[in-house]
Design an enzyme around this catalytic site. Structure first.
Site, PDB file in Angstrom:
ATOM      1  N   CYS A   2      -2.205  34.713  53.584  1.00  0.00           N
ATOM      2  CA  CYS A   2      -1.704  33.765  54.577  1.00  0.00           C
ATOM      3  C   CYS A   2      -2.879  33.030  55.216  1.00  0.00           C
ATOM      4  CB  CYS A   2      -0.868  34.397  55.679  1.00  0.00           C
ATOM      5  SG  CYS A   2       0.633  35.155  55.085  1.00  0.00           S
ATOM      6  N   ARG A  27      -5.318  31.453  50.037  1.00  0.00           N
ATOM      7  CA  ARG A  27      -4.956  32.685  50.749  1.00  0.00           C
ATOM      8  C   ARG A  27      -3.483  33.056  50.559  1.00  0.00           C
ATOM      9  NH1 ARG A  27      -8.851  34.002  54.627  1.00  0.00           N
ATOM     10  NH2 ARG A  27      -7.336  35.301  55.685  1.00  0.00           N
ATOM     11  N   TRP A  75       1.716  34.102  52.077  1.00  0.00           N
ATOM     12  CA  TRP A  75       1.826  35.089  51.004  1.00  0.00           C
ATOM     13  C   TRP A  75       2.847  36.103  51.515  1.00  0.00           C
ATOM     14  CZ3 TRP A  75       0.954  40.378  50.188  1.00  0.00           C
ATOM     15  CH2 TRP A  75       0.884  40.772  48.846  1.00  0.00           C
ATOM     16  N   ASN A 101      -0.687  35.628  60.532  1.00  0.00           N
ATOM     17  CA  ASN A 101      -1.226  36.299  59.348  1.00  0.00           C
ATOM     18  C   ASN A 101      -1.391  37.770  59.708  1.00  0.00           C
ATOM     19  OD1 ASN A 101      -2.708  37.187  57.130  1.00  0.00           O
ATOM     20  ND2 ASN A 101      -4.642  36.370  57.906  1.00  0.00           N
ATOM     21  N   GLY A 102      -0.727  38.653  58.977  1.00  0.00           N
ATOM     22  CA  GLY A 102      -0.828  40.083  59.282  1.00  0.00           C
ATOM     23  C   GLY A 102       0.531  40.729  59.131  1.00  0.00           C
ATOM     24  N   GLU A 486     -12.738  45.404  34.182  1.00  0.00           N
ATOM     25  CA  GLU A 486     -12.789  44.089  34.810  1.00  0.00           C
ATOM     26  C   GLU A 486     -12.282  43.007  33.846  1.00  0.00           C
ATOM     27  OE1 GLU A 486     -12.918  43.005  37.614  1.00  0.00           O
ATOM     28  OE2 GLU A 486     -13.631  40.948  37.525  1.00  0.00           O
ATOM     29  N   LYS A 490      -9.100  40.597  34.703  1.00  0.00           N
ATOM     30  CA  LYS A 490      -9.191  39.137  34.700  1.00  0.00           C
ATOM     31  C   LYS A 490      -8.080  38.548  33.829  1.00  0.00           C
ATOM     32  CE  LYS A 490     -11.128  38.364  37.434  1.00  0.00           C
ATOM     33  NZ  LYS A 490     -11.856  39.319  38.233  1.00  0.00           N
ATOM     34  N   GLU A 493      -4.537  39.007  35.483  1.00  0.00           N
ATOM     35  CA  GLU A 493      -4.175  38.326  36.726  1.00  0.00           C
ATOM     36  C   GLU A 493      -4.016  36.825  36.574  1.00  0.00           C
ATOM     37  OE1 GLU A 493      -6.864  38.580  40.083  1.00  0.00           O
ATOM     38  OE2 GLU A 493      -8.580  38.729  38.766  1.00  0.00           O
ATOM     39  N   HIS A 509      -6.857  59.298  22.936  1.00  0.00           N
ATOM     40  CA  HIS A 509      -6.039  60.317  23.620  1.00  0.00           C
ATOM     41  C   HIS A 509      -4.663  59.780  23.996  1.00  0.00           C
ATOM     42  CE1 HIS A 509      -9.343  63.168  23.778  1.00  0.00           C
ATOM     43  NE2 HIS A 509     -10.126  62.132  24.045  1.00  0.00           N
ATOM     44  N   LYS A 608      -5.954  35.422  47.653  1.00  0.00           N
ATOM     45  CA  LYS A 608      -7.376  35.704  47.523  1.00  0.00           C
ATOM     46  C   LYS A 608      -7.794  36.948  48.293  1.00  0.00           C
ATOM     47  CE  LYS A 608     -11.619  34.968  46.342  1.00  0.00           C
ATOM     48  NZ  LYS A 608     -11.940  35.434  44.995  1.00  0.00           N
TER      49      LYS A 608
HETATM   50  O1  M6R Z   1     -12.237  40.495  49.035  1.00  0.00           O
HETATM   51  P1  M6R Z   1     -12.314  41.772  48.244  1.00  0.00           P
HETATM   52  O2  M6R Z   1     -13.514  41.795  47.347  1.00  0.00           O
HETATM   53  O3  M6R Z   1     -12.257  42.998  49.093  1.00  0.00           O
HETATM   54  O4  M6R Z   1     -11.035  41.775  47.337  1.00  0.00           O
HETATM   55  C1  M6R Z   1     -10.698  42.897  46.577  1.00  0.00           C
HETATM   56  C2  M6R Z   1      -9.649  42.558  45.547  1.00  0.00           C
HETATM   57  O5  M6R Z   1      -8.467  42.154  46.177  1.00  0.00           O
HETATM   58  C3  M6R Z   1     -10.124  41.446  44.606  1.00  0.00           C
HETATM   59  O6  M6R Z   1     -11.310  41.785  43.974  1.00  0.00           O
HETATM   60  C4  M6R Z   1      -9.047  41.143  43.558  1.00  0.00           C
HETATM   61  O7  M6R Z   1      -8.892  42.242  42.711  1.00  0.00           O
HETATM   62  C5  M6R Z   1      -9.418  39.891  42.760  1.00  0.00           C
HETATM   63  N1  M6R Z   1      -8.326  38.965  42.770  1.00  0.00           N
HETATM   64  C6  M6R Z   1      -9.705  40.149  41.342  1.00  0.00           C
HETATM   65  O8  M6R Z   1     -10.056  39.004  40.651  1.00  0.00           O
END
Ligand code: M6R
Length: 613
Positions: A2, A27, A75, A101-102, A486, A490, A493, A509, A608
């Site tokens: 948000c 956001r 969001w 936001n919250g 990772e 990527k 997402e 396994h 984000k």
């Molecule tokens: O702001 P942060 O690094 O704490 O965020 C953590 C995760 O939410 C963030 O890395 C998320 O997994 C990304 N969208 C991945 O690309």
């Protein structure tokens, strides 16, 4: 998670608010809305989807020239993605509008109480109770103005909030407050721009006030007043916003994610600048200097993070144990406090976060601090909540990351963790010679990264062959096991392809049952201690018809005979390799998403920075 922006000044508020929302859209982008006070009347427009939809809906608003307003990009947490649930939320009596936001944890009991008082709710959100509660308390004839009503309402609320509030009977007042969610007050010439982060402010001013938790700020046309919820006045904390406008512009790139992938060589040079002392053969981390002794004596590290930052932390676990010989545990921050963690003297918690606002990471940090741990931050956003809550830390210095998929923050986090591990290693037992060799190799990483981002079209060619496949595996061992995780994250997402990352040995396994003819299996097979074993895993995949895409070291004479496609990375010590091997994986995800026609920078359902637990 948000985005909030609010304006009070002399210029027309609406274009400033819309521009601010576009900057904050990363956001959250489930819905957007705006409220302004025009000629003594509250005007509201909301729409589901992107800010662009809201812009179209603005034709419903009368031409106002309003100079006071607030806006929100959502969001969704409480309540589905509907126009009714979009912010701003209004009360049912006084023309009050709120953006938030919250999460309000006790919203259900507050809602019941307010319904009993005769208030009628329109939405399923927790935010609407804030609007109604302010409304219930608002009594200007009895001296309870908007500021006092906001203070009173927030005294009843449990949870996290950053809010902005306006009321049509106070057309020269904007009241904002925060607890646990970010909010900054930008101070321009005769105007204020309040926002969740600097990106919505820096086009107008770089002077700002930081708000502490439980601060309420009342902005009027000639005054600013900051107070506690109990109405005790507190002096405003002046801050200078360091973000440059061009850092948040796309420039020649089509997407922020691609821009941020390409920025990595330059940004990582900045991360290292002034921190590698080649003359003395040591790492200099000014942010840790005050706790030098405690760190050198630390007997256990806990690295807490989420998502991509967690993958960086997992690489950190290898680095701290391998180089500095300190027992290290890596934690999902979200799980940390639910397992009654043991924190004894000499335990140091390291919170790793790009945004510095991730609620899960903040909660783990708070838990560890309460149990007496020394706390460090590895954070990108200067002055963010986690950065302020930690005892000491090291900033990433990679600049604002706008793409929802984290890229340059990951390499920044790994770089900082590498420097921290070498810093501790040299002070504990690492020889000067070994340290010097590693530092030279570390300094060479940005140039090697540059050669990798230049391989964009090669990676796209490989992706094109497999992009129609809905299941992928990513395998790695040792330092590159987290890189495999990772790579899979990527791809998931932004391209919505199902991908699993795992240690290469784990495949046999169970997950090996998934492999069928042509299934893409990305294997990180760089030269190093695990190479021979990884080659065996490659053969296991190929024997079952899997299509192997290897990420291998330049000059490897064997790999092309074992893999269907190979993406080469320059040679480097094993402990530094994730900084290179991740780049082809970032590009792979980017191209897969692009080819599949997805919005690379704003993947569905994501935001984000995740400021709710
Ligand atoms: O702001 P942060 O690094 O704490 O965020 C953590 C995760 O939410 C963030 O890395 C998320 O997994 C990304 N969208 C991945 O690309």
């Amino acid at each position: 998670m948000c985005g909030i922006v609010a304006y009070l000044g002399t210029r027309e508020a609406t274009p400033i608010l819309i521009e601010g929302l576009k900057r904050l859209e990363y956001r959250g982008y489930d819905s957007a809305g705006i409220a302004v006070i025009a000629n003594g009347t509250l005007e509201v427009a909301r729409s589901i989807g992107r800010v662009a939809n809201l812009e179209a809906a603005l034709s419903d608003l009368p031409d106002t020239n309003a100079t006071l307003g607030l806006a929100h990009t959502r969001w969704a947490t409480h309540g589905g993605v509907t126009e009714m649930n979009a912010h701003p939320h209004q009360d049912d009596r006084h023309g009050i509008a709120v953006v938030h936001n919250g999460i309000i944890e006790n919203y259900a009991s507050l809602k019941k109480y307010l319904q009993e008082k005769g208030h009628t709710f329109q939405s399923e959100t927790d935010t609407e109770v804030i609007a109604m509660l302010i409304s219930e308390l608002y009594a200007p004839d009895e001296g309870i103005d908007l500021e006092a009503a906001v203070q009173g309402a927030l005294r009843e609320v449990n949870g996290a909030y950053a809010i902005a509030v306006i009321c049509q009977s106070e057309p020269d007042t904007l009241v904002c407050a925060r607890k646990g969610s970010p909010l900054i007050v930008g101070v321009g010439r005769g105007e204020y721009i309040v926002a969740s982060d600097p990106s919505a402010i820096v086009a107008h001013t770089t002077q700002a006030y930081a708000l502490d938790d439980y601060n309420v700020v009342r902005l009027s046309r000639d005054n600013i007043r900051t107070s506690t919820l109990e109405n005790v006045e507190v002096p405003p904390k002046v801050m200078q916003l360091e973000m440059e406008l061009d850092q948040i512009e796309l420039g020649a790139f089509e997407h922020y994610m691609l821009k941020e992938i390409h920025e990595q060589p330059a940004r990582i040079r900045t991360t290292m600048r002034g921190r590698i002392d080649m003359k003395e053969g040591r790492i200099v981390l000014g942010g840790l200097a005050a706790f030098h002794k405690e760190l050198v004596r630390a007997h256990r590290l806990i690295l807490a993070a989420q998502g991509t930052a967690l993958h960086a932390a997992m690489i950190g676990e290898y680095l701290f144990e391998d180089l500095a010989r300190i027992p290290t545990e890596c934690e999902y921050a979200s799980e940390f406090r639910y397992r009654n963690p043991i924190i004894d003297e000499g335990t140091v918690i390291v919170a790793i976060s790009q945004s510095g606002e991730t609620a899960d990471t903040l909660a783990a940090l708070t838990e560890a601090k309460e149990r007496g741990a020394l706390s460090l931050g590895v954070i990108n956003v200067v002055g963010s909540t986690i950065a302020r809550e930690t005892d000491a830390g090291v900033y990433l210095r990679v600049g604002p990351e706008i793409g929802v998929a984290s890229t340059k923050a990951f390499t920044g986090q790994v770089t900082v963790l590498t420097m921290m591990a070498i810093y501790l290693a040299r002070r504990r037992h690492m020889s000067a010679e070994r340290c010097m060799t590693l530092l030279k190799e570390l300094e060479a990483i940005p140039d090697k990264m540059a050669s990798l981002v230049a391989q964009d079209s090669t990676v796209r060619g490989v992706v094109e062959k497999h992009v129609d496949r809905d299941n992928w595996l990513f395998l790695g061992r040792g330092y590159n096991y987290p890189t495999a995780l990772e790579g899979a994250l990527k791809l998931k997402e932004i391209s919505y392809i199902h991908a699993e990352g795992m240690p290469a040995a784990e495949m046999k396994h169970g997950p090996i049952a998934l492999i069928d003819d042509g299934m893409p299996v990305v294997v990180i097979a760089t030269q190093g201690s695990q190479y021979d074993k990884v080659m065996i895993n490659i053969e296991e995949v190929r024997a079952r018809g899997g299509h192997v895409i290897a990420v291998a070291t330049e000059g490897d004479p064997n790999i092309e005979g074992h893999a269907d496609d190979v993406l080469f990375v320059p040679p480097c010590p094993e402990c530094l390799s994730p900084m290179l091997t991740v780049i082809p994986l970032q590009l792979m995800a980017y191209h897969a998403a692009l080819i599949r026609g997805h919005d690379v920078d704003k993947p569905r359902n994501l935001a984000k920075s995740v400021t709710v637990e």
